[in-house]
Design a protein around this motif. Structure first.
Motif, PDB file in Angstrom:
ATOM      1  N   PRO A  58       0.801  -1.230   0.000  1.00 24.09           N
ATOM      2  CA  PRO A  58       0.000   0.000   0.000  1.00 24.09           C
ATOM      3  C   PRO A  58       0.830   1.276   0.000  1.00 24.09           C
ATOM      4  O   PRO A  58       0.370   2.318  -0.458  1.00 24.09           O
ATOM      5  CB  PRO A  58      -0.838  -0.121   1.280  1.00 24.09           C
ATOM      6  CG  PRO A  58      -0.143  -1.147   2.116  1.00 24.09           C
ATOM      7  CD  PRO A  58       0.514  -2.080   1.160  1.00 24.09           C
ATOM      8  N   ILE A  59       2.066   1.202   0.493  1.00 21.97           N
ATOM      9  CA  ILE A  59       2.932   2.384   0.517  1.00 21.97           C
ATOM     10  C   ILE A  59       3.888   2.401  -0.667  1.00 21.97           C
ATOM     11  O   ILE A  59       3.975   3.391  -1.404  1.00 21.97           O
ATOM     12  CB  ILE A  59       3.726   2.446   1.838  1.00 21.97           C
ATOM     13  CG1 ILE A  59       2.772   2.673   3.011  1.00 21.97           C
ATOM     14  CG2 ILE A  59       4.793   3.547   1.781  1.00 21.97           C
ATOM     15  CD1 ILE A  59       3.441   2.626   4.366  1.00 21.97           C
ATOM     16  N   PHE A 100      10.796  -8.274  -5.401  1.00 19.07           N
ATOM     17  CA  PHE A 100      11.590  -8.483  -4.190  1.00 19.07           C
ATOM     18  C   PHE A 100      12.277  -7.200  -3.772  1.00 19.07           C
ATOM     19  O   PHE A 100      12.446  -6.265  -4.556  1.00 19.07           O
ATOM     20  CB  PHE A 100      12.577  -9.654  -4.346  1.00 19.07           C
ATOM     21  CG  PHE A 100      13.822  -9.343  -5.142  1.00 19.07           C
ATOM     22  CD1 PHE A 100      14.955  -8.825  -4.544  1.00 19.07           C
ATOM     23  CD2 PHE A 100      13.873  -9.629  -6.505  1.00 19.07           C
ATOM     24  CE1 PHE A 100      16.100  -8.563  -5.278  1.00 19.07           C
ATOM     25  CE2 PHE A 100      15.019  -9.380  -7.247  1.00 19.07           C
ATOM     26  CZ  PHE A 100      16.132  -8.848  -6.630  1.00 19.07           C
ATOM     27  N   LEU A 101      12.665  -7.168  -2.488  1.00 16.36           N
ATOM     28  CA  LEU A 101      13.276  -5.995  -1.869  1.00 16.36           C
ATOM     29  C   LEU A 101      14.611  -6.414  -1.276  1.00 16.36           C
ATOM     30  O   LEU A 101      14.738  -7.508  -0.731  1.00 16.36           O
ATOM     31  CB  LEU A 101      12.379  -5.450  -0.761  1.00 16.36           C
ATOM     32  CG  LEU A 101      10.898  -5.264  -1.104  1.00 16.36           C
ATOM     33  CD1 LEU A 101      10.100  -4.949   0.156  1.00 16.36           C
ATOM     34  CD2 LEU A 101      10.727  -4.158  -2.120  1.00 16.36           C
ATOM     35  N   ALA A 102      15.610  -5.538  -1.362  1.00 12.67           N
ATOM     36  CA  ALA A 102      16.939  -5.941  -0.901  1.00 12.67           C
ATOM     37  C   ALA A 102      17.814  -4.746  -0.564  1.00 12.67           C
ATOM     38  O   ALA A 102      17.538  -3.612  -0.962  1.00 12.67           O
ATOM     39  CB  ALA A 102      17.631  -6.785  -1.986  1.00 12.67           C
ATOM     40  N   LYS A 126      18.029  -9.651   1.949  1.00 14.34           N
ATOM     41  CA  LYS A 126      16.646  -9.493   1.523  1.00 14.34           C
ATOM     42  C   LYS A 126      15.957  -8.597   2.558  1.00 14.34           C
ATOM     43  O   LYS A 126      16.294  -8.634   3.743  1.00 14.34           O
ATOM     44  CB  LYS A 126      15.947 -10.849   1.443  1.00 14.34           C
ATOM     45  CG  LYS A 126      16.489 -11.771   0.364  1.00 14.34           C
ATOM     46  CD  LYS A 126      16.077 -11.285  -1.014  1.00 14.34           C
ATOM     47  CE  LYS A 126      16.521 -12.257  -2.109  1.00 14.34           C
ATOM     48  NZ  LYS A 126      15.787 -13.536  -2.048  1.00 14.34           N
ATOM     49  N   ARG A 127      14.980  -7.821   2.121  1.00 16.67           N
ATOM     50  CA  ARG A 127      14.308  -6.882   3.024  1.00 16.67           C
ATOM     51  C   ARG A 127      12.789  -7.047   2.952  1.00 16.67           C
ATOM     52  O   ARG A 127      12.256  -7.654   2.029  1.00 16.67           O
ATOM     53  CB  ARG A 127      14.685  -5.442   2.665  1.00 16.67           C
ATOM     54  CG  ARG A 127      16.165  -5.120   2.856  1.00 16.67           C
ATOM     55  CD  ARG A 127      16.578  -5.200   4.311  1.00 16.67           C
ATOM     56  NE  ARG A 127      17.962  -4.750   4.514  1.00 16.67           N
ATOM     57  CZ  ARG A 127      18.574  -4.774   5.683  1.00 16.67           C
ATOM     58  NH1 ARG A 127      17.945  -5.206   6.762  1.00 16.67           N
ATOM     59  NH2 ARG A 127      19.827  -4.351   5.803  1.00 16.67           N
ATOM     60  N   GLU A 128      12.123  -6.455   3.932  1.00 18.19           N
ATOM     61  CA  GLU A 128      10.663  -6.419   3.972  1.00 18.19           C
ATOM     62  C   GLU A 128      10.206  -4.978   3.746  1.00 18.19           C
ATOM     63  O   GLU A 128      10.961  -4.022   3.979  1.00 18.19           O
ATOM     64  CB  GLU A 128      10.140  -6.930   5.318  1.00 18.19           C
ATOM     65  CG  GLU A 128      10.559  -8.358   5.651  1.00 18.19           C
ATOM     66  CD  GLU A 128       9.945  -9.384   4.716  1.00 18.19           C
ATOM     67  OE1 GLU A 128       8.850  -9.086   4.172  1.00 18.19           O
ATOM     68  OE2 GLU A 128      10.554 -10.452   4.531  1.00 18.19           O
ATOM     69  N   ALA A 129       8.955  -4.842   3.320  1.00 13.35           N
ATOM     70  CA  ALA A 129       8.451  -3.511   2.978  1.00 13.35           C
ATOM     71  C   ALA A 129       8.499  -2.539   4.152  1.00 13.35           C
ATOM     72  O   ALA A 129       8.823  -1.356   3.977  1.00 13.35           O
ATOM     73  CB  ALA A 129       7.022  -3.623   2.439  1.00 13.35           C
ATOM     74  N   ARG A 130       8.214  -3.020   5.352  1.00 10.22           N
ATOM     75  CA  ARG A 130       8.169  -2.114   6.504  1.00 10.22           C
ATOM     76  C   ARG A 130       9.565  -1.598   6.857  1.00 10.22           C
ATOM     77  O   ARG A 130       9.697  -0.564   7.521  1.00 10.22           O
ATOM     78  CB  ARG A 130       7.520  -2.795   7.718  1.00 10.22           C
ATOM     79  CG  ARG A 130       6.095  -3.310   7.465  1.00 10.22           C
ATOM     80  CD  ARG A 130       5.057  -2.186   7.321  1.00 10.22           C
ATOM     81  NE  ARG A 130       5.178  -1.328   6.167  1.00 10.22           N
ATOM     82  CZ  ARG A 130       4.700  -1.642   4.949  1.00 10.22           C
ATOM     83  NH1 ARG A 130       4.119  -2.789   4.723  1.00 10.22           N
ATOM     84  NH2 ARG A 130       4.827  -0.782   3.952  1.00 10.22           N
TER      85      ARG A 130
END
Length: 442
Positions: free
Chosen positions: A95-96, A102-104, A360-364
């Motif tokens: 939502p943001i 994927f996030l990193a 690897k990362r998370e959205a928050r």
């Protein structure tokens, strides 16, 4: 969902020149130069304005049809998320932060490039990989201008060495798209590295010119919190007892994370300051009061480049580097890979040794790294509503979820943002001078 907004509709009483110049006068022009490419340089030419921005000047016979086309694609007036056809069933829509695969945390594997580039060098490394492996014929990006060292200009890079000529951030006026139709005319596959508004401009243009999607194989963007207004740059240079006409070389940041602003004058003097100082940073003021950015940047909801295959930005808590750690920080990018094309590119670049993935990362986690981008997205619709109530041109948006943010805000917050925007506009401080005499007849 489309955000409803009043736009300057086509009116028979308004000559084409007046309609075009209204975009500039109301602070909505981002200076990309797309309008020059659409109309042709014999009709519209990007020139330095009274405030030292790059702005369109009408120099030939401008038609209503041409202005209609400009209004339809101008990124100052239209900002959307990723076109739905570029997403697939594995895409997650945060939502943001919007769509992603994927996030990193990542950086250029070449340590010299990692340190010299802005933050971690991921976009530079990917660009070099693309030309080295001939996945594309060239990269369209920006490099420091040969005319004003604080400006940028379009660079078409066919080799790794060409790419390196544009390494680092440029926060001054850069009309990267003023020749985009001539570039498309070449009929060669290429990659675009541009600000989120440059990405928006060409995503918009793709609705009218199929060559855009046929020829641009990769869309890469840095996060963007806004450029430095040229009047603020003049204030900064004056504080150093110099002016832009005396500058021979200028570096906004890099050679560190973020690295200092450095420049030289034509008579050999050398200056250095923190990279925040040109923005007019005041540690005793609030974030929005402190940073001097153009009005269009203040109301931009897409600093994270939702239209790009890959976004790479700074990785600092609250987007504020620790002064001591930054002295030894080699730089690491926060990366959002949005599409399958982006995922395939990063995977290939990692395998070939151009890019290193740290985590690897998370959205928050991104919420903590780039909170100022969230704030602008949260307030965008309220600010746009304030503009609309005053009869100003208002951007159009599709898919950026601005209505949802507006509904999540309290009435008090939305009212404060609307009224604050109106006060700024009514003060006249966000207006720009007309680029030229408004005398053309229909």
């Amino acid at each position: 969902m489309t955000t409803t907004a009043s736009t300057a509709s086509r009116k028979s009483v308004a000559v084409p020149l007046e309609r075009l110049y209204r975009i500039v006068e109301e602070g909505m022009c981002v200076g990309c130069g797309l309008c020059e490419s659409i109309a042709g340089k014999d009709v519209i030419e990007m020139k330095t304005s009274q405030l030292n921005y790059q702005r369109p000047h009408v120099v030939g016979a401008l038609t209503q049809e041409t202005v209609d086309h400009i209004y339809a694609v101008c990124p100052g007036l239209r900002q959307d998320t990723m076109p739905q056809e570029w997403l697939d069933e594995e895409t997650i829509v945060d939502p943001i932060w919007g769509p992603y695969r994927f996030l990193a945390s990542a950086h250029a594997s070449d340590q010299n490039m990692r340190v010299s580039a802005a933050t971690g060098g991921v976009l530079t490394a990917l660009s070099r990989f693309l030309v080295d492996t001939q996945r594309v014929s060239f990269i369209l990006h920006a490099k420091p201008s040969s005319k004003d060292a604080t400006f940028g200009e379009a660079q078409v890079s066919f080799t790794s060495d060409d790419v390196l000529a544009g390494t680092g951030s440029i926060y001054g006026p850069t009309a990267s798209l003023r020749n985009i139709h001539a570039i498309l005319d070449q009929g060669q596959h290429f990659a675009l590295v541009g600000k989120p508004c440059d990405i928006s401009a060409l995503r918009n243009l793709a609705d009218y010119d199929p060559r855009v999607n046929e020829l641009i194989k990769y869309w890469l963007a840095p996060t963007c919190g806004g450029s430095i207004p040229p009047p603020q740059m003049d204030v900064y240079l004056n504080s150093k007892d110099t002016c832009r006409q005396e500058i021979s070389w200028f570096k906004y940041r890099g050679d560190g994370c973020p690295g200092d602003t450095e420049f030289k004058t034509r008579d050999g003097k050398y200056y250095r300051s923190s990279s925040w100082e040109p923005y007019g940073y005041d540690p005793d003021a609030t974030a929005e009061e402190s940073w001097k950015i153009p009005f269009r940047c203040k109301i931009c909801p897409d600093g994270a480049g939702e239209g790009a295959d890959i976004m790479a930005g700074d990785q600092w808590v609250d987007c504020a580097p620790d002064p001591e750690f930054s002295k030894i920080d080699k730089g690491t990018n926060a990366v959002i890979v949005r599409t399958s094309a982006g995922k395939d590119l990063v995977s290939a670049a990692v395998k070939a040794g151009y890019v290193t993935i740290e985590h690897k990362r998370e959205a928050r986690w991104f919420d903590v790294m780039q909170p100022h981008l969230i704030q602008k997205k949260m307030y965008a619709k309220a600010r746009w509503d304030g503009m609309s109530a005053l009869g100003r041109i208002v951007p159009r948006s599709r898919g950026l979820r601005l209505e949802e943010f507006f509904k999540r805000n309290t009435v008090e917050v939305n009212t404060a943002q609307m009224e604050g925007t109106q006060r700024r506009l009514q003060s006249g401080k966000e207006d720009e001078p007309t680029p030229g005499p408004c005398s053309q007849k229909e």
